[in-house]
Design a protein around this motif. Structure first.
Motif, PDB file in Angstrom:
ATOM      1  N   LEU A  21      -5.895   8.514  -7.306  1.00 36.61           N
ATOM      2  CA  LEU A  21      -6.995   7.715  -6.835  1.00 36.61           C
ATOM      3  C   LEU A  21      -7.441   7.369  -8.262  1.00 36.61           C
ATOM      4  CD1 LEU A  21      -8.669   9.950  -4.253  1.00 36.61           C
ATOM      5  CD2 LEU A  21      -7.120   8.015  -3.933  1.00 36.61           C
ATOM      6  N   GLY A  22      -7.139   7.709  -9.371  1.00 37.78           N
ATOM      7  CA  GLY A  22      -7.628   7.131 -10.562  1.00 37.78           C
ATOM      8  C   GLY A  22      -6.666   6.022 -11.214  1.00 37.78           C
ATOM      9  N   ARG A  23      -5.556   5.650 -10.738  1.00 34.51           N
ATOM     10  CA  ARG A  23      -4.845   4.702 -11.107  1.00 34.51           C
ATOM     11  C   ARG A  23      -4.898   3.419 -10.445  1.00 34.51           C
ATOM     12  NH1 ARG A  23       0.595   8.634 -12.212  1.00 34.51           N
ATOM     13  NH2 ARG A  23      -0.219   9.790 -14.066  1.00 34.51           N
ATOM     14  N   GLY A  24      -4.924   2.402 -11.072  1.00 34.38           N
ATOM     15  CA  GLY A  24      -5.134   0.979 -10.575  1.00 34.38           C
ATOM     16  C   GLY A  24      -3.777   0.565  -9.793  1.00 34.38           C
ATOM     17  N   TYR A  25      -2.680   0.766 -10.218  1.00 41.61           N
ATOM     18  CA  TYR A  25      -1.553   0.270  -9.425  1.00 41.61           C
ATOM     19  C   TYR A  25      -1.529   0.783  -7.969  1.00 41.61           C
ATOM     20  CZ  TYR A  25       1.089   4.734 -10.418  1.00 41.61           C
ATOM     21  OH  TYR A  25       1.338   6.096 -10.625  1.00 41.61           O
ATOM     22  N   VAL A  26      -2.232   2.106  -7.865  1.00 42.59           N
ATOM     23  CA  VAL A  26      -2.061   2.728  -6.477  1.00 42.59           C
ATOM     24  C   VAL A  26      -3.088   1.820  -5.599  1.00 42.59           C
ATOM     25  CG1 VAL A  26      -2.862   4.710  -5.231  1.00 42.59           C
ATOM     26  CG2 VAL A  26      -1.881   5.023  -7.305  1.00 42.59           C
ATOM     27  N   TRP A  27      -4.198   1.600  -6.112  1.00 39.51           N
ATOM     28  CA  TRP A  27      -5.126   0.724  -5.324  1.00 39.51           C
ATOM     29  C   TRP A  27      -4.636  -0.941  -5.216  1.00 39.51           C
ATOM     30  CZ3 TRP A  27      -8.587   2.982  -2.672  1.00 39.51           C
ATOM     31  CH2 TRP A  27      -8.907   4.124  -2.966  1.00 39.51           C
ATOM     32  N   ASP A  28      -3.802  -1.377  -6.052  1.00 35.96           N
ATOM     33  CA  ASP A  28      -3.197  -2.644  -5.870  1.00 35.96           C
ATOM     34  C   ASP A  28      -2.372  -2.456  -4.718  1.00 35.96           C
ATOM     35  OD1 ASP A  28      -4.763  -3.601  -8.130  1.00 35.96           O
ATOM     36  OD2 ASP A  28      -3.070  -3.250  -9.531  1.00 35.96           O
ATOM     37  N   SER A  29      -1.546  -1.447  -4.770  1.00 35.49           N
ATOM     38  CA  SER A  29      -0.433  -1.165  -3.583  1.00 35.49           C
ATOM     39  C   SER A  29      -1.225  -1.153  -2.412  1.00 35.49           C
ATOM     40  CB  SER A  29       0.344  -0.018  -3.937  1.00 35.49           C
ATOM     41  OG  SER A  29       0.948  -0.213  -5.132  1.00 35.49           O
ATOM     42  N   TYR A  30      -2.413  -0.363  -2.297  1.00 31.37           N
ATOM     43  CA  TYR A  30      -3.228   0.028  -1.109  1.00 31.37           C
ATOM     44  C   TYR A  30      -3.746  -1.423  -0.652  1.00 31.37           C
ATOM     45  CZ  TYR A  30      -6.976   1.567   1.912  1.00 31.37           C
ATOM     46  OH  TYR A  30      -7.788   1.913   3.009  1.00 31.37           O
ATOM     47  N   TRP A  31      -4.447  -2.250  -1.475  1.00 31.13           N
ATOM     48  CA  TRP A  31      -5.029  -3.534  -0.939  1.00 31.13           C
ATOM     49  C   TRP A  31      -4.206  -4.718  -0.618  1.00 31.13           C
ATOM     50  CZ3 TRP A  31      -9.484  -2.511   0.673  1.00 31.13           C
ATOM     51  CH2 TRP A  31     -10.352  -1.874   0.119  1.00 31.13           C
ATOM     52  N   TYR A  32      -2.841  -4.731  -1.217  1.00 31.28           N
ATOM     53  CA  TYR A  32      -1.898  -5.394  -0.859  1.00 31.28           C
ATOM     54  C   TYR A  32      -1.245  -5.216   0.467  1.00 31.28           C
ATOM     55  CZ  TYR A  32       2.842  -7.663  -0.800  1.00 31.28           C
ATOM     56  OH  TYR A  32       3.718  -8.309  -0.559  1.00 31.28           O
ATOM     57  N   THR A  33      -0.853  -3.815   0.503  1.00 24.20           N
ATOM     58  CA  THR A  33      -0.377  -3.406   1.969  1.00 24.20           C
ATOM     59  C   THR A  33      -1.292  -3.716   3.001  1.00 24.20           C
ATOM     60  OG1 THR A  33       0.521  -1.625   0.810  1.00 24.20           O
ATOM     61  CG2 THR A  33       0.650  -1.444   3.239  1.00 24.20           C
TER      62      THR A  33
ATOM     63  N   ALA B  19      11.233  -3.974   5.297  1.00 26.21           N
ATOM     64  CA  ALA B  19      10.901  -5.515   5.261  1.00 26.21           C
ATOM     65  C   ALA B  19      10.577  -5.614   3.741  1.00 26.21           C
ATOM     66  CB  ALA B  19      10.109  -5.964   6.250  1.00 26.21           C
ATOM     67  N   PRO B  20       9.483  -4.786   3.111  1.00 20.13           N
ATOM     68  CA  PRO B  20       9.082  -5.169   1.744  1.00 20.13           C
ATOM     69  C   PRO B  20      10.049  -4.986   0.804  1.00 20.13           C
ATOM     70  CG  PRO B  20       7.682  -3.438   2.532  1.00 20.13           C
ATOM     71  CD  PRO B  20       8.548  -3.941   3.738  1.00 20.13           C
ATOM     72  N   PHE B  21      10.975  -3.931   0.982  1.00 18.51           N
ATOM     73  CA  PHE B  21      11.806  -3.399   0.161  1.00 18.51           C
ATOM     74  C   PHE B  21      13.061  -4.194  -0.058  1.00 18.51           C
ATOM     75  CE2 PHE B  21      15.422  -0.820  -1.614  1.00 18.51           C
ATOM     76  CZ  PHE B  21      14.903  -0.155  -2.571  1.00 18.51           C
ATOM     77  N   TYR B  22      13.797  -4.689   1.197  1.00 16.87           N
ATOM     78  CA  TYR B  22      14.808  -5.593   1.301  1.00 16.87           C
ATOM     79  C   TYR B  22      14.535  -6.890   1.380  1.00 16.87           C
ATOM     80  CZ  TYR B  22      17.364  -1.175   2.000  1.00 16.87           C
ATOM     81  OH  TYR B  22      17.988   0.000   2.155  1.00 16.87           O
ATOM     82  N   LEU B  23      13.539  -7.466   2.011  1.00 15.78           N
ATOM     83  CA  LEU B  23      13.476  -9.026   1.976  1.00 15.78           C
ATOM     84  C   LEU B  23      12.327  -9.378   1.114  1.00 15.78           C
ATOM     85  CD1 LEU B  23      13.554  -9.580   5.861  1.00 15.78           C
ATOM     86  CD2 LEU B  23      15.190  -9.900   4.182  1.00 15.78           C
TER      87      LEU B  23
ATOM     88  N   PRO C 144       4.927  -3.641  -4.768  1.00 12.86           N
ATOM     89  CA  PRO C 144       5.146  -2.678  -3.769  1.00 12.86           C
ATOM     90  C   PRO C 144       4.007  -2.475  -2.966  1.00 12.86           C
ATOM     91  CG  PRO C 144       4.550  -1.727  -6.061  1.00 12.86           C
ATOM     92  CD  PRO C 144       4.672  -3.216  -6.274  1.00 12.86           C
ATOM     93  N   THR C 145       4.605  -1.842  -1.639  1.00 15.73           N
ATOM     94  CA  THR C 145       3.689  -1.468  -0.624  1.00 15.73           C
ATOM     95  C   THR C 145       3.536  -0.025  -0.659  1.00 15.73           C
ATOM     96  OG1 THR C 145       5.353  -1.249   1.010  1.00 15.73           O
ATOM     97  CG2 THR C 145       4.225  -3.580   1.018  1.00 15.73           C
ATOM     98  N   LEU C 146       2.446   0.519  -0.091  1.00 18.45           N
ATOM     99  CA  LEU C 146       2.259   1.811  -0.086  1.00 18.45           C
ATOM    100  C   LEU C 146       3.747   2.802   0.276  1.00 18.45           C
ATOM    101  CD1 LEU C 146      -1.278   2.359   1.335  1.00 18.45           C
ATOM    102  CD2 LEU C 146      -0.694   2.393  -1.228  1.00 18.45           C
TER     103      LEU C 146
ATOM    104  N   LEU D 194       8.031   6.220  -1.864  1.00 15.90           N
ATOM    105  CA  LEU D 194       9.402   6.615  -2.444  1.00 15.90           C
ATOM    106  C   LEU D 194       9.412   6.768  -3.706  1.00 15.90           C
ATOM    107  CD1 LEU D 194      12.305   6.847  -1.720  1.00 15.90           C
ATOM    108  CD2 LEU D 194      12.249   4.262  -1.862  1.00 15.90           C
ATOM    109  N   ASP D 195       8.749   5.697  -4.587  1.00 13.77           N
ATOM    110  CA  ASP D 195       9.084   5.802  -6.164  1.00 13.77           C
ATOM    111  C   ASP D 195       8.429   6.961  -6.595  1.00 13.77           C
ATOM    112  OD1 ASP D 195      10.260   3.254  -5.935  1.00 13.77           O
ATOM    113  OD2 ASP D 195       8.322   2.087  -6.440  1.00 13.77           O
ATOM    114  N   THR D 196       7.299   7.536  -5.929  1.00 20.27           N
ATOM    115  CA  THR D 196       6.310   8.749  -6.536  1.00 20.27           C
ATOM    116  C   THR D 196       7.530   9.895  -6.307  1.00 20.27           C
ATOM    117  OG1 THR D 196       4.557   7.845  -6.072  1.00 20.27           O
ATOM    118  CG2 THR D 196       4.371  10.086  -6.348  1.00 20.27           C
TER     119      THR D 196
END
Length: 283
Positions: free
Chosen positions: A57-69, A224-228, A234-236, A241-243
């Motif tokens: 919850l303290g990492r920006g990229y997690v929240w970036d992925s959250y809002w993008y998803t 869809a977000p992975f292959y296309l 990255p979405t959540l 998977l990356d985590t």
């Protein structure tokens, strides 16, 4: 007599209750539990530590992925609903009952094929040397980059959700009382006004539920977000998977999964409340 009826009802409900406990409540509680585990030497160890929650919850990229998803899932759901509405309206009010049955049957057929196979077929269509760019080339346009973009992600989401949106909207509008539409027209209501004032309010519940399904399927989709989409942003699901690949950090992936579930629960309950809310003054 009341006790007997209660026991009889409980007997029939018991299989559903057990199913929910074993396959839903149990896994969710287990996922919440492992979110407090710690990983040492690539092995999970039971603990009650908030370190995973603090780090994720303290990492920006997690929240970036959250809002993008959240954004891309909402966008694809809105597009699916807008595209599906004219088709569903035509099937519900313009097509014969026999044609409507065949149309719904044809819309169900894509679900007989693996979603992964359908997604890969878009490679041939969206590639820079693919079918779509070849057609655009005949009119002097392109080639355009459509793979590994946000556009590719949305196309993949629509592959999953659009047939379902058309089916749900068609079934909903087909059950509207035709006399109400005829009454609106007799009172001088124009076609667009009839749709806005009569058709949409009467099919509100089905439309909201259809939009909810589209959002849920898009929000949790990985293919869809992975292959296309190429995982450019990255979405959540991709983040999960990356985590897990990063040092077997299943507890941190569980934190992301819980974030997703809480979001879906909040949106689902809100959508259902709106869908079944009675108009002011109605009893």
């Amino acid at each position: 007599m009341t006790k007997r009826l209660d026991l009889y009802a409980l007997t029939w409900r018991l299989p559903i209750i057990l199913w929910q406990l074993v396959f839903f409540v149990g896994p969710v509680l287990f996922m919440v539990a492992i979110s407090f585990f710690v990983v040492r030497n690539y092995r999970m160890q039971p603990a009650f530590d908030f370190v995973n929650w603090e780090k994720m919850l303290g990492r920006g990229y997690v929240w970036d992925s959250y809002w993008y998803t959240l954004f891309i899932a909402s966008l694809s759901a809105a597009i699916a609903m807008l595209i599906a509405f004219p088709a569903a309206y035509a099937l519900a009010f313009r097509a014969s009952e026999n044609l409507r049955r065949w149309a719904i049957f044809l819309l169900i057929i894509p679900f007989f094929t693996s979603y992964l196979v359908r997604t890969f077929s878009w490679y041939v269509i969206l590639a820079e040397t693919g079918v779509l760019n070849a057609l655009l080339g005949y009119v002097g346009l392109g080639p355009y980059t459509m793979l590994n973009t946000h556009f590719g992600t949305v196309v993949g989401y629509l592959t999953l959700t659009l047939p379902l949106a058309v089916i749900l909207q068609t079934v909903t509008m087909a059950n509207i009382d035709r006399t109400l539409i005829e009454a609106a027209r007799n009172l001088g209501c124009k076609p667009l006004a009839t749709i806005w004032r009569v058709v949409i309010p009467l099919s509100k519940t089905g439309l909201i539920i259809a939009a909810l399904f589209c959002f849920i399927l898009s929000f949790g989709d990985f293919i869809a977000p992975f292959y296309l989409g190429g995982s450019q942003e990255p979405t959540l699901p991709i983040l999960i998977l990356d985590t897990t690949k990063s040092g077997q950090q299943w507890p941190r992936a569980a934190v992301v999964a819980i974030m997703m579930m809480l979001t879906l629960f909040a949106i689902a309950f809100t959508a259902i409340a709106l869908a079944y809310r009675k108009p002011k003054g109605a009893r």
